[in-house]
Structure formats: structure tokens, C-alpha cells
Write a protein that holds these residues in place. Structure first.
Motif, PDB file in Angstrom:
ATOM      1  N   GLY A 291      43.605  56.965  60.042  1.00  0.00           N
ATOM      2  CA  GLY A 291      44.065  57.124  61.412  1.00  0.00           C
ATOM      3  C   GLY A 291      44.457  55.843  62.117  1.00  0.00           C
ATOM      4  O   GLY A 291      44.625  55.836  63.342  1.00  0.00           O
ATOM      5  N   TYR A 292      44.628  54.759  61.368  1.00  0.00           N
ATOM      6  CA  TYR A 292      44.949  53.468  61.963  1.00  0.00           C
ATOM      7  C   TYR A 292      46.349  53.006  61.561  1.00  0.00           C
ATOM      8  O   TYR A 292      46.993  53.617  60.715  1.00  0.00           O
ATOM      9  CB  TYR A 292      43.923  52.413  61.528  1.00  0.00           C
ATOM     10  CG  TYR A 292      42.504  52.774  61.882  1.00  0.00           C
ATOM     11  CD1 TYR A 292      42.141  53.086  63.187  1.00  0.00           C
ATOM     12  CD2 TYR A 292      41.511  52.810  60.907  1.00  0.00           C
ATOM     13  CE1 TYR A 292      40.835  53.424  63.516  1.00  0.00           C
ATOM     14  CE2 TYR A 292      40.194  53.135  61.219  1.00  0.00           C
ATOM     15  CZ  TYR A 292      39.868  53.442  62.522  1.00  0.00           C
ATOM     16  OH  TYR A 292      38.580  53.772  62.840  1.00  0.00           O
ATOM     17  N   SER A 293      46.787  51.915  62.180  1.00  0.00           N
ATOM     18  CA  SER A 293      48.110  51.363  61.883  1.00  0.00           C
ATOM     19  C   SER A 293      47.972  49.915  61.430  1.00  0.00           C
ATOM     20  O   SER A 293      46.983  49.233  61.729  1.00  0.00           O
ATOM     21  CB  SER A 293      49.019  51.435  63.115  1.00  0.00           C
ATOM     22  OG  SER A 293      48.464  50.703  64.207  1.00  0.00           O
ATOM     23  N   ILE A 294      48.995  49.454  60.705  1.00  0.00           N
ATOM     24  CA  ILE A 294      49.024  48.080  60.186  1.00  0.00           C
ATOM     25  C   ILE A 294      50.073  47.269  60.944  1.00  0.00           C
ATOM     26  O   ILE A 294      51.231  47.688  61.064  1.00  0.00           O
ATOM     27  CB  ILE A 294      49.373  48.073  58.683  1.00  0.00           C
ATOM     28  CG1 ILE A 294      48.233  48.678  57.865  1.00  0.00           C
ATOM     29  CG2 ILE A 294      49.689  46.657  58.195  1.00  0.00           C
ATOM     30  CD1 ILE A 294      47.004  47.813  57.753  1.00  0.00           C
ATOM     31  N   VAL A 295      49.665  46.116  61.439  1.00  0.00           N
ATOM     32  CA  VAL A 295      50.601  45.207  62.107  1.00  0.00           C
ATOM     33  C   VAL A 295      51.605  44.680  61.083  1.00  0.00           C
ATOM     34  O   VAL A 295      51.228  44.270  59.984  1.00  0.00           O
ATOM     35  CB  VAL A 295      49.830  44.043  62.753  1.00  0.00           C
ATOM     36  CG1 VAL A 295      50.785  42.987  63.310  1.00  0.00           C
ATOM     37  CG2 VAL A 295      48.918  44.566  63.862  1.00  0.00           C
ATOM     38  N   ARG A 296      52.884  44.680  61.437  1.00  0.00           N
ATOM     39  CA  ARG A 296      53.930  44.273  60.505  1.00  0.00           C
ATOM     40  C   ARG A 296      54.520  42.902  60.813  1.00  0.00           C
ATOM     41  O   ARG A 296      55.243  42.349  59.981  1.00  0.00           O
ATOM     42  CB  ARG A 296      55.049  45.319  60.482  1.00  0.00           C
ATOM     43  CG  ARG A 296      54.582  46.670  59.933  1.00  0.00           C
ATOM     44  CD  ARG A 296      55.755  47.573  59.622  1.00  0.00           C
ATOM     45  NE  ARG A 296      55.323  48.801  58.948  1.00  0.00           N
ATOM     46  CZ  ARG A 296      56.144  49.635  58.328  1.00  0.00           C
ATOM     47  NH1 ARG A 296      57.447  49.367  58.291  1.00  0.00           N
ATOM     48  NH2 ARG A 296      55.683  50.721  57.737  1.00  0.00           N
ATOM     49  N   GLU A 297      54.239  42.378  61.980  1.00  0.00           N
ATOM     50  CA  GLU A 297      54.858  41.100  62.366  1.00  0.00           C
ATOM     51  C   GLU A 297      54.202  39.897  61.688  1.00  0.00           C
ATOM     52  O   GLU A 297      54.786  38.805  61.678  1.00  0.00           O
ATOM     53  CB  GLU A 297      54.788  40.921  63.884  1.00  0.00           C
ATOM     54  CG  GLU A 297      55.763  41.777  64.661  1.00  0.00           C
ATOM     55  CD  GLU A 297      55.281  43.211  64.866  1.00  0.00           C
ATOM     56  OE1 GLU A 297      55.975  43.969  65.564  1.00  0.00           O
ATOM     57  OE2 GLU A 297      54.199  43.582  64.339  1.00  0.00           O
ATOM     58  N   TYR A 298      52.997  40.064  61.162  1.00  0.00           N
ATOM     59  CA  TYR A 298      52.270  38.947  60.570  1.00  0.00           C
ATOM     60  C   TYR A 298      51.794  39.353  59.178  1.00  0.00           C
ATOM     61  O   TYR A 298      51.509  40.520  58.929  1.00  0.00           O
ATOM     62  CB  TYR A 298      51.094  38.526  61.458  1.00  0.00           C
ATOM     63  CG  TYR A 298      51.564  38.114  62.820  1.00  0.00           C
ATOM     64  CD1 TYR A 298      51.998  36.813  63.053  1.00  0.00           C
ATOM     65  CD2 TYR A 298      51.648  39.041  63.858  1.00  0.00           C
ATOM     66  CE1 TYR A 298      52.485  36.435  64.304  1.00  0.00           C
ATOM     67  CE2 TYR A 298      52.124  38.672  65.107  1.00  0.00           C
ATOM     68  CZ  TYR A 298      52.544  37.370  65.318  1.00  0.00           C
ATOM     69  OH  TYR A 298      53.042  37.007  66.539  1.00  0.00           O
ATOM     70  N   CYS A 299      51.707  38.390  58.280  1.00  0.00           N
ATOM     71  CA  CYS A 299      51.469  38.728  56.882  1.00  0.00           C
ATOM     72  C   CYS A 299      50.652  37.644  56.194  1.00  0.00           C
ATOM     73  O   CYS A 299      50.384  36.580  56.764  1.00  0.00           O
ATOM     74  CB  CYS A 299      52.798  38.929  56.153  1.00  0.00           C
ATOM     75  SG  CYS A 299      53.850  37.456  56.105  1.00  0.00           S
ATOM     76  N   GLY A 300      50.265  37.917  54.947  1.00  0.00           N
ATOM     77  CA  GLY A 300      49.647  36.908  54.113  1.00  0.00           C
ATOM     78  C   GLY A 300      50.692  35.940  53.588  1.00  0.00           C
ATOM     79  O   GLY A 300      51.897  36.100  53.811  1.00  0.00           O
ATOM     80  N   HIS A 301      50.224  34.945  52.835  1.00  0.00           N
ATOM     81  CA  HIS A 301      51.126  33.863  52.433  1.00  0.00           C
ATOM     82  C   HIS A 301      50.558  33.125  51.230  1.00  0.00           C
ATOM     83  O   HIS A 301      49.344  33.099  51.001  1.00  0.00           O
ATOM     84  CB  HIS A 301      51.286  32.877  53.591  1.00  0.00           C
ATOM     85  CG  HIS A 301      49.968  32.440  54.195  1.00  0.00           C
ATOM     86  ND1 HIS A 301      49.240  31.382  53.686  1.00  0.00           N
ATOM     87  CD2 HIS A 301      49.244  32.953  55.222  1.00  0.00           C
ATOM     88  CE1 HIS A 301      48.129  31.255  54.399  1.00  0.00           C
ATOM     89  NE2 HIS A 301      48.098  32.191  55.339  1.00  0.00           N
ATOM     90  N   GLY A 302      51.458  32.506  50.496  1.00  0.00           N
ATOM     91  CA  GLY A 302      51.020  31.575  49.474  1.00  0.00           C
ATOM     92  C   GLY A 302      50.282  30.414  50.104  1.00  0.00           C
ATOM     93  O   GLY A 302      50.445  30.112  51.298  1.00  0.00           O
ATOM     94  N   ILE A 303      49.446  29.753  49.292  1.00  0.00           N
ATOM     95  CA  ILE A 303      48.626  28.663  49.835  1.00  0.00           C
ATOM     96  C   ILE A 303      48.303  27.690  48.707  1.00  0.00           C
ATOM     97  O   ILE A 303      48.241  28.068  47.533  1.00  0.00           O
ATOM     98  CB  ILE A 303      47.344  29.227  50.488  1.00  0.00           C
ATOM     99  CG1 ILE A 303      46.611  28.159  51.281  1.00  0.00           C
ATOM    100  CG2 ILE A 303      46.436  29.892  49.449  1.00  0.00           C
ATOM    101  CD1 ILE A 303      45.534  28.721  52.207  1.00  0.00           C
ATOM    102  N   GLY A 304      48.114  26.440  49.074  1.00  0.00           N
ATOM    103  CA  GLY A 304      47.794  25.410  48.096  1.00  0.00           C
ATOM    104  C   GLY A 304      47.666  24.081  48.799  1.00  0.00           C
ATOM    105  O   GLY A 304      46.748  23.874  49.575  1.00  0.00           O
ATOM    106  N   ARG A 305      48.611  23.177  48.545  1.00  0.00           N
ATOM    107  CA  ARG A 305      48.614  21.908  49.284  1.00  0.00           C
ATOM    108  C   ARG A 305      49.023  22.128  50.735  1.00  0.00           C
ATOM    109  O   ARG A 305      48.652  21.355  51.621  1.00  0.00           O
ATOM    110  CB  ARG A 305      49.552  20.903  48.614  1.00  0.00           C
ATOM    111  CG  ARG A 305      48.988  20.292  47.336  1.00  0.00           C
ATOM    112  CD  ARG A 305      49.788  19.088  46.894  1.00  0.00           C
ATOM    113  NE  ARG A 305      49.163  18.384  45.784  1.00  0.00           N
ATOM    114  CZ  ARG A 305      48.226  17.457  45.917  1.00  0.00           C
ATOM    115  NH1 ARG A 305      47.795  17.134  47.117  1.00  0.00           N
ATOM    116  NH2 ARG A 305      47.720  16.851  44.862  1.00  0.00           N
TER     117      ARG A 305
END
Length: 255
Positions: A158-172
């Protein structure tokens, strides 16, 4: 986009230290604390006890060691001495840590004091949704598979997912390719390969998915004023699935 084993080992060390920060927060009674007090505590812990660097501090001109996103704040909440955590609140602390040139990123939504059952349920489902995405990670899968698993679980509850923000690659760098959407279609998008490292960090809203940015230029809130919850881990793609590099002691996949 892929990392060498020695690079993944360094990100994992940053993740191990970051897990210690959250373990420390787990032991706090947050009721009556300001979000700035939590920020200062985290800053001191990372710098003086762990010998590391709060990676968000100075990134894009941001001045603090964490984001503190309370109740209807979706993400990027700015800590403040006037923002006092109250009994019944939920609050997400999003923290990045850099050690030996490599960054780990994680967040957790905390229940502050006696929290209502609807708020508890939202937080529980948001945590499960992150793990649904993590379980979809394996060589040959796609980012669409990951996003689909997350959004399907949220919508079924019954919930919604925000689409404007997301995960990302990461490292240095804190933000590297690829972008990791928390919604999508199965068998679409980038094909995952062993050695990729990225974050999975769905923002799950109690009501509509629409968000807006407040006048401070940082704080993102739900348009309908209803609650939002988020969890985040940094993961590496292995030959068998996902390795969670920011896993906290005793933490296990709940789904």
C-alpha cells in the motif's frame, strides 16, 4: 564501473567502520535530542574514534556529517539545534564514511520512543523493500530486476516509491555510475557484473510518491505531508549474489 578485489576490500573496511557508527546510534535514547546533537556525536565518532572522514561534509557545499530526515522528510534533511526529536517520531540518519580513500554509504530509519503502529509498519516495509532489492542482485541480473523487486514489495503493502532520487555507484567518489532506480521492469536496464559496487536506498512513502524541495534548497519532503522511511546499504556484486559491505553486527536479511 567494476572494482578490483583490493578496492572492494577497502570499501568494505569503510563499511565496517560505518556499521560501528550505527551500532552506537542504536544504543541511544533519541527522545529529546536535537538532530544537530546527533550530527556532532557522529562527526566526533568518525573523526576521533575511528580515524576516518565523514564524506558528506564538504560534498556539494554541505556542512554536516549526516542527513537527518524526520517524519515527512524524504531525504537530505539538514541537522539543526532546533529540530528536537519527539516521542513518536521516525527519523532517518544517512551517513557516509571515507577511510583510505574509499567511501561507504548507509542509512537507517529509527523509531523514536513510542511510535504508532502505522509508522512502525511503514518503517518495517521500507526495510524489507531494501532487502528485496539486495536479494535481486547477482551477475546477469539487471538493475530493472532490482528496482522491480523493491517497488513491487512497497506497492503490495500500500505504499509508493519515490522516483526522483536513487542509489548510485560508489568508491573513491560518493556518487559514481550507475544510477540505481528503485522501480523498473524485469530484464531491463544495465546488466550486473561481478565487481560492481553500488548503494540500494529506497525511499518509501506512506501516501503519494510526489515530493518537493523545501526553501533551504536541501530538504526533500512529501507533498501530502505523510510519512516517508528509508534504508540504505552499500553492496558489491559477487559470483553468487550480493555482498553487503555496510552490514551491521547481528543484522540478517528479513525476507
Amino acid at each position: 564501473m567494476t572494482k578490483r578485489p583490493e578496492e572492494i576490500a577497502l570499501i568494505a573496511e569503510s563499511g565496517r567502520l560505518l556499521a560501528q557508527v550505527f551500532s552506537h546510534l542504536d544504543r541511544l535514547n533519541l527522545v529529546g535530542m536535537s538532530t544537530m546533537q546527533v550530527n556532532d556525536l557522529v562527526d566526533d565518532l568518525i573523526v576521533h574514534k575511528l580515524g576516518a572522514r565523514p564524506a558528506s561534509k564538504g560534498q556539494y557545499g554541505y556542512a554536516y556529517a549526516l542527513n537527518a530526515s524526520r517524519n515527512h522528510v524524504v531525504c537530505h534533511g539538514v541537522p539543526s539545534a532546533e529540530d528536537i526529536l519527539q516521542d513518536g517520531d521516525i527519523v532517518n540518519f544517512d551517513i557516509t564514511l571515507e577511510k583510505n580513500g574509499y567511501i561507504a554509504d548507509s542509512s537507517k530509519t529509527y523509531l523514536v520512543g513510542a511510535v504508532s503502529q502505522p509508522a512502525k509498519r511503514l518503517v518495517h516495509v521500507a526495510y524489507e523493500a531494501m532487502w528485496k532489492g539486495i536479494r535481486a542482485v547477482r551477475p546477469g541480473a539487471t538493475l530493472g530486476d532490482v528496482g522491480h523487486a523493491i517497488e513491487r514489495h512497497a506497492r503490495r503493502n500500500g505504499y509508493s516509491i519515490v522516483r526522483e532520487y536513487c542509489g548510485h555507484g560508489i568508491g573513491r567518489e560518493m556518487h559514481e555510475p550507475p544510477q540505481v532506480l528503485h522501480w523498473g521492469k524485469p530484464r531491463t536496464g544495465l546488466v550486473l557484473r561481478e565487481g560492481m559496487v553500488f548503494t540500494i536506498e529506497p525511499m518509501v512513502n506512506q501516501g503519494r510518491r510526489a515530493v518537493r524541495t523545501a526553501e533551504d534548497g536541501w530538504t526533500v519532503v512529501t507533498c501530502d505531508g505523510l510519512l516517508s522511511a528509508q534504508f540504505e546499504h552499500t553492496v558489491a556484486v559477487t559470483g553468487h549474489g550480493a555482498r553487503v559491505l555496510t552490514l551491521r553486527p547481528g543484522e540478517k536479511c528479513p525476507v
